[in-house]
Design a protein around this motif. Structure first.
Motif, PDB file in Angstrom:
ATOM      1  N   MET A 149       0.211  -1.583  -3.882  1.00  0.00           N
ATOM      2  CA  MET A 149       0.560  -3.056  -4.723  1.00  0.00           C
ATOM      3  C   MET A 149      -0.744  -3.703  -3.649  1.00  0.00           C
ATOM      4  O   MET A 149      -1.512  -4.575  -4.389  1.00  0.00           O
ATOM      5  CB  MET A 149       1.427  -3.348  -4.874  1.00  0.00           C
ATOM      6  N   ASP A 150      -0.601  -4.559  -2.529  1.00  0.00           N
ATOM      7  CA  ASP A 150      -0.983  -5.270  -1.523  1.00  0.00           C
ATOM      8  C   ASP A 150      -2.565  -5.130  -1.069  1.00  0.00           C
ATOM      9  O   ASP A 150      -3.148  -5.589  -2.336  1.00  0.00           O
ATOM     10  CB  ASP A 150      -0.366  -5.061  -0.591  1.00  0.00           C
ATOM     11  N   ILE A 151      -3.250  -3.852  -1.423  1.00  0.00           N
ATOM     12  CA  ILE A 151      -4.310  -2.560  -0.843  1.00  0.00           C
ATOM     13  C   ILE A 151      -4.694  -2.848  -2.659  1.00  0.00           C
ATOM     14  O   ILE A 151      -6.137  -4.144  -2.352  1.00  0.00           O
ATOM     15  CB  ILE A 151      -4.439  -1.588  -1.057  1.00  0.00           C
ATOM     16  N   LEU A 152      -4.101  -3.174  -3.707  1.00  0.00           N
ATOM     17  CA  LEU A 152      -4.458  -3.150  -4.976  1.00  0.00           C
ATOM     18  C   LEU A 152      -4.836  -4.906  -5.493  1.00  0.00           C
ATOM     19  O   LEU A 152      -5.634  -5.123  -6.471  1.00  0.00           O
ATOM     20  CB  LEU A 152      -3.899  -2.290  -5.662  1.00  0.00           C
ATOM     21  N   ASP A 153      -3.976  -5.279  -4.698  1.00  0.00           N
ATOM     22  CA  ASP A 153      -3.964  -6.737  -5.486  1.00  0.00           C
ATOM     23  C   ASP A 153      -5.582  -7.380  -4.637  1.00  0.00           C
ATOM     24  O   ASP A 153      -6.235  -8.107  -5.424  1.00  0.00           O
ATOM     25  CB  ASP A 153      -3.134  -7.152  -5.033  1.00  0.00           C
ATOM     26  N   THR A 154      -5.177  -7.154  -3.185  1.00  0.00           N
ATOM     27  CA  THR A 154      -6.537  -7.852  -2.369  1.00  0.00           C
ATOM     28  C   THR A 154      -8.234  -7.626  -3.413  1.00  0.00           C
ATOM     29  O   THR A 154      -8.714  -8.240  -3.567  1.00  0.00           O
ATOM     30  CB  THR A 154      -6.735  -7.479  -1.563  1.00  0.00           C
ATOM     31  N   GLY A 201     -10.304   5.527   1.856  1.00  0.00           N
ATOM     32  CA  GLY A 201      -9.249   5.507   3.205  1.00  0.00           C
ATOM     33  C   GLY A 201      -8.323   4.092   3.068  1.00  0.00           C
ATOM     34  O   GLY A 201      -7.875   4.187   3.552  1.00  0.00           O
ATOM     35  N   LYS A 202      -8.345   3.214   1.980  1.00  0.00           N
ATOM     36  CA  LYS A 202      -7.333   2.373   2.572  1.00  0.00           C
ATOM     37  C   LYS A 202      -6.637   2.784   1.696  1.00  0.00           C
ATOM     38  O   LYS A 202      -5.665   2.480   1.796  1.00  0.00           O
ATOM     39  CB  LYS A 202      -8.374   1.293   0.812  1.00  0.00           C
ATOM     40  N   LEU A 203      -6.706   3.263   0.575  1.00  0.00           N
ATOM     41  CA  LEU A 203      -5.432   3.891  -0.558  1.00  0.00           C
ATOM     42  C   LEU A 203      -5.354   5.702  -0.054  1.00  0.00           C
ATOM     43  O   LEU A 203      -6.712   6.313   0.422  1.00  0.00           O
ATOM     44  CB  LEU A 203      -5.746   4.039  -1.892  1.00  0.00           C
ATOM     45  N   THR A 204      -3.990   5.903   0.541  1.00  0.00           N
ATOM     46  CA  THR A 204      -4.025   7.467   1.128  1.00  0.00           C
ATOM     47  C   THR A 204      -3.078   8.516  -0.255  1.00  0.00           C
ATOM     48  O   THR A 204      -3.312   7.618  -1.278  1.00  0.00           O
ATOM     49  CB  THR A 204      -2.989   7.217   2.201  1.00  0.00           C
ATOM     50  N   ASP A 205      -3.754   9.282  -0.009  1.00  0.00           N
ATOM     51  CA  ASP A 205      -2.398  10.174  -0.958  1.00  0.00           C
ATOM     52  C   ASP A 205      -0.772  10.260  -1.219  1.00  0.00           C
ATOM     53  O   ASP A 205      -0.073  10.218  -2.369  1.00  0.00           O
ATOM     54  CB  ASP A 205      -2.684  11.505  -0.742  1.00  0.00           C
ATOM     55  N   ALA A 206      -0.493   9.034  -0.325  1.00  0.00           N
ATOM     56  CA  ALA A 206       0.731   8.941  -0.698  1.00  0.00           C
ATOM     57  C   ALA A 206       1.047   7.790  -1.454  1.00  0.00           C
ATOM     58  O   ALA A 206       1.742   8.042  -2.259  1.00  0.00           O
ATOM     59  CB  ALA A 206       1.705   8.386   0.798  1.00  0.00           C
ATOM     60  N   HIS A 207       0.169   6.707  -0.980  1.00  0.00           N
ATOM     61  CA  HIS A 207      -0.167   5.078  -1.983  1.00  0.00           C
ATOM     62  C   HIS A 207       0.200   6.135  -3.271  1.00  0.00           C
ATOM     63  O   HIS A 207       0.235   5.978  -4.404  1.00  0.00           O
ATOM     64  CB  HIS A 207      -1.769   4.681  -1.440  1.00  0.00           C
ATOM     65  N   LEU A 208      -0.969   6.888  -3.872  1.00  0.00           N
ATOM     66  CA  LEU A 208      -1.357   7.681  -4.897  1.00  0.00           C
ATOM     67  C   LEU A 208       0.020   8.719  -5.571  1.00  0.00           C
ATOM     68  O   LEU A 208       0.106   8.300  -6.973  1.00  0.00           O
ATOM     69  CB  LEU A 208      -3.229   8.293  -5.222  1.00  0.00           C
TER      70      LEU A 208
END
Length: 114
Positions: A100-105, A62-69
């Motif tokens: 990108m913040d989520i992916l970076d972490t 749930g950290k990345l959402t459909d909107a993110h992807l």
């Protein structure tokens, strides 16, 4: 470090955005080997499947959402990030920055980003 060691030392990414564009480019090359022509022979600290697995885990948690992807895919296909000062892209830029913040972490925890 010897020259031989340097040759086989994989390069880390500078940030999540670089990793994301590398991932998309490498996937397209894998699907069409003839297009590469040796342009990106850089050895990376992870494999395509590692990045794909990380993104899948972030999505399933749930950290990345459909909107993110969706934004990551749309602008990944354009080979650029959305620009916050272009009115049509302002909302997408906010979503992109969050992704990108989520992916970076997550990638830093794995040691993939400097």
């Amino acid at each position: 470090m010897t020259e031989l060691q340097a040759q086989y030392t994989p390069d880390k990414f500078q940030n999540a955005e670089q990793m994301w564009f590398w991932f998309l480019y490498s996937k397209s090359v894998r699907n069409d080997i003839g297009r590469n022509n040796g342009r990106d022979a850089t050895r990376r600290v992870c494999e395509l499947v590692d990045v794909e697995t990380l993104i899948t885990k972030l999505y399933l948690s749930g950290k990345l959402t459909d909107a993110h992807l969706s934004v990551m895919k749309e602008f990944g296909d354009r080979c650029r990030a959305p620009h916050q000062y272009i009115w049509r892209e302002n909302h997408a830029a906010a979503i992109w920055n969050s992704a990108m913040d989520i992916l970076d972490t997550a990638a830093r925890e794995k040691g993939w980003i400097e």
